[in-house]
Design an enzyme around this catalytic site. Structure first.
Site, short mmCIF file in Angstrom:
data_model
loop_
_atom_site.label_atom_id
_atom_site.label_comp_id
_atom_site.label_asym_id
_atom_site.label_seq_id
_atom_site.Cartn_x
_atom_site.Cartn_y
_atom_site.Cartn_z
N SER A 140 0.86 -1.20 0.00
CA SER A 140 0.00 0.00 0.00
C SER A 140 0.89 1.23 0.00
CB SER A 140 -0.88 0.01 1.25
OG SER A 140 -1.50 1.27 1.44
N TYR A 160 -1.81 0.52 10.15
CA TYR A 160 -1.83 -0.19 8.87
C TYR A 160 -0.57 0.12 8.06
CZ TYR A 160 -3.62 -1.70 4.29
OH TYR A 160 -3.80 -2.32 3.09
#
Length: 241
Positions: free
Chosen positions: A144, A157
């Site tokens: 990501s 995250y």
């Protein structure tokens, strides 16, 4: 890697990108071992692949559980034979709405790291040995842009994805020349349940379809020129038609 006839393990395969990639690789002839916690949703993906003429099996398990991970590796081998491709797709955002680090419970951070980092690490350890003995294999992980951008509220995250990226590069360095390869993929923003949970007011029309991203990743898997340890941007990848 030509996936036709090869054993492939995909985690987080019950929805979103994982389900789309399972269907894409199933259509290309892979023998699929699909992992997810949601048994019903996973069964629906398996049924769809089989109805389309593919081979798929469900493994209901939690990648974030130490006990489950080793069972996953054993079950996959018994269902599809040698696992020659593993895709670490399963991940969790942690508590939503996303929180500032100061408001993030330690237990929530632990869970994010367990699913997004420790689980893939354990599973890679379980699969890498047989791959080394065979002299080849491929491990792909989903990354990501939160791994490199310090976005407020994405700390847990983002930290987990940054750790996963570094682990993959280190695996690649340590296993250079063995035939076992690694690469990561940043899929970009997709129209998924996870994205909706993270950014509920996002314009869905501006988001990529998981099926389109899955096709790009399938083409990456086919490309043997990708350097082990690379981190690829799916939004910049063009599929030749």
């Amino acid at each position: 890697m030509d996936v036709r006839g090869r054993g492939v393990l995909i985690t987080g395969a019950s929805r979103g990108l994982g389900a789309a990639l399972a269907k894409e690789l199933g259509a290309r002839g892979a023998r699929l071992a699909l992992v997810a916690r949601g048994e019903q949703a996973l069964a629906e993906v398996v049924t769809a692949i089989r109805d389309a003429g593919g081979q798929a099996h469900a493994i209901a398990a939690d990648v974030g559980s130490k006990e489950d991970v080793y069972a996953i590796a054993g079950a996959a081998a018994s269902l599809v034979g040698d696992v020659q491709l593993a895709v670490h797709n399963a991940s969790t955002l942690g508590a939503v709405p996303l929180r500032l680090l100061a408001d993030t419970a330690c237990e929530d951070l632990e869970r994010v790291l367990a699913v997004n980092v420790i689980g893939p690490f354990r599973l890679t350890k379980a699969l890498a040995g047989p791959m080394l003995l065979r002299g080849g294999g491929l491990v792909v992980h989903v990354s990501s842009d939160a791994a490199t951008g310090a976005y407020p509220r994405w700390g847990a995250y983002g930290a987990s994805k940054a750790a996963l990226d570094l682990l993959a590069r280190t695996w690649a360095s340590e296993l250079e020349g063995t035939g076992v390869r690694f690469f990561g993929v940043d899929p970009g923003e997709m129209d998924t349940e996870m994205h909706a949970a993270a950014i509920p007011d996002a314009d869905r029309a501006s988001l990529a379809r998981p099926a389109d991203v899955a096709q790009r990743i399938a083409e990456m898997i086919r490309d043997d020129t990708i350097v082990s340890g690379a981190l690829l941007d799916a939004t910049a990848w063009r599929v030749e038609r």
